[in-house]
Motif scaffolding. Structure first.
Motif: not given
Ligand code: NDP
Length: 400
Positions: A152, A314, A156, A392
């Motif tokens: 992750a 992000k 991400y 998500d």
């Protein structure tokens, strides 16, 4: 040509051995050693002597005994699937004989239930100087959950802030009370005080006193309890941007009632008592009374769902994802004759071993799983029976 020595012949080891045996491209020769050699012989008979080349009796509490077996086998890697009590003796034996090491659980002293990496991290310099590698915690949790976190963080997020590892066994084995892996190790762990990381410090809670009702993929809503789990210690060290890191496990009401009664009457104690002129540890006696986790597999229905919720930033925006695996007890039984808890531990042990043996994960020293590139491990999970999903999450189920 690669040669692996697996120590231990219980529920987890049986899965790892069977998986390794099917992969001669990674594991040319497999050797098995454990305290009760008849369990190794049974596995050798089931799998075949062409793949399990030799079996040995060993009391791995004593490094000298492990050294003797290593000298006979001359393996490239020792995979420790005995109990956490044996970790240091086996690491010592590996150092003495110049062999790499892998395990699935952190060292615990027998007389005090204490879960921390300090003892094994203290071997860092010795392994580095010897040019040897030790990979710690290559099971599911610890293990895959550490790799999920690294994956992750790599793919991400720019920075990760909140981590919640969730472990749900939605299965039914039909027994009034049983543990899914070694009862002694399991009960020591869950009767501990809860502990989690928040704003740079560890915070404690009473055992199983904090509850959230969480909705698990393909299982449904289950009561989940905050507890300490060893991967939190290494993950917060290696991802210092984390503001909070917690671990949750599901327990049913009947399980908790049994546990409360057993604790209340002293059966989960690890302090020795005198019984008819003999010193016995109540928890060890309880282990002898409870079903052997290996015997739960037949007829076990339902699934596990173990995963990691991660919230972070992000491109300047906050988001949450959940990475998880569902594992079906009956499918595991059909494939390797095991239940899903042994399977979800035994497969990652095989994958960690394969990556070490083929040099993909190779570095002198003592390492936790999240310190390596997660991608090859994640690819192998998909191929070898533990496929994962990333979703998500619109709204994290956890409050900040
Ligand atoms: P079992 O009790 O089924 O098996 C343990 C095996 O180790 C048995 O074969 C036992 O032998 C052997 N053993 C015990 N003591 C010694 C010794 N002194 N010398 C040599 N062999 C010994 O346990 P599991 O298979 O359920 O668990 C194995 C490991 O996996 C444990 O460390 C556990 O903590 C870990 N685990 C990790 C998980 C993860 O996700 N990371 C999840 C579940 C488990 P005998 O038959 O004689 O008793």
């Amino acid at each position: 040509m690669s040669r692996v020595l697996i120590i231990g012949a219980g529920g987890v080891a049986a899965v790892t051995v069977k998986k390794c045996a099917r992969l001669p491209e990674f594991f040319d020769e497999i050797y098995l050693a454990s305290r009760t050699v008849s369990k190794c012989e049974a596995l050798q008979k089931e799998i075949g002597a062409d793949r399990i080349k030799g079996v040995f009796a060993v009391d791995a509490d004593h490094a000298s005994e492990v050294v003797k077996v290593i000298k006979q086998v001359k393996p490239d890697l020792v995979v420790n699937l005995a109990l956490p009590y044996q970790d240091l003796a086996i690491m010592d034996a590996c150092l003495e004989t110049g062999v790499d090491y892998l395990d699935t659980a952190n060292y615990e002293p027998k007389d005090v239930a204490k879960f921390e990496y300090s003892w094994q991290w203290a071997y860092q310099e010795k392994f580095q100087k010897a040019g040897l590698m030790a990979l710690l915690g290559s099971g599911f949790d610890p293990g895959v959950t550490n790799v999920y976190t690294a994956y992750a963080a790599k793919h991400y997020f720019d920075e990760i802030h909140y981590l919640d590892i969730v472990d749900c066994n939605g299965g039914d084995h039909g027994k009034a009370f049983a543990t899914n892996f070694n009862p002694e190790i399991n009960i020591r762990e869950i009767t501990q005080r809860g502990r989690f990381w928040e704003n740079g410090e560890w915070k404690e809670t009473d055992p199983l006193s904090v509850r959230e009702d969480l909705d698990y993929q393909n299982i449904g809503v289950r009561a989940s309890y905050l507890m300490f789990h060893e991967e939190l210690e290494s993950i917060v060290k290696h991802f210092p941007t984390l503001k909070r890191a917690r671990f949750w496990m599901t327990f049913g009401e009947a399980y908790l009632t049994h546990l409360r009664v057993l604790e209340g009457i002293g059966m989960t104690s690890i302090a020795p008592i005198d019984f008819q002129g003999q010193q016995i540890v109540p928890l060890e006696f309880l282990k002898a009374v409870l079903p052997n986790p290996g015997t739960l597999a037949e007829g076990y229905s339902g699934m596990t769902c173990i995963g990691t919720y991660i919230t972070g930033i992000k491109d300047g925006k906050e988001k949450t994802i959940f990475i998880y695996n569902n594992c079906d007890h009956a499918a595991c039984y059909e494939e390797v004759g095991a239940q899903a808890v042994s399977y979800t531990t035994g497969v990652p042990a095989m994958i960690g071993a394969a990556l070490m043996l083929n040099g993909t994960w190779k570095k002198a020293g003592v390492w936790n799983m999240e310190q390596f590139d997660p991608d090859p491990f994640m690819e192998m999970l998909n191929v070898h029976g533990l496929p994962w999903q990333v979703v998500d999450v619109e709204q994290s189920p956890f409050k900040k």
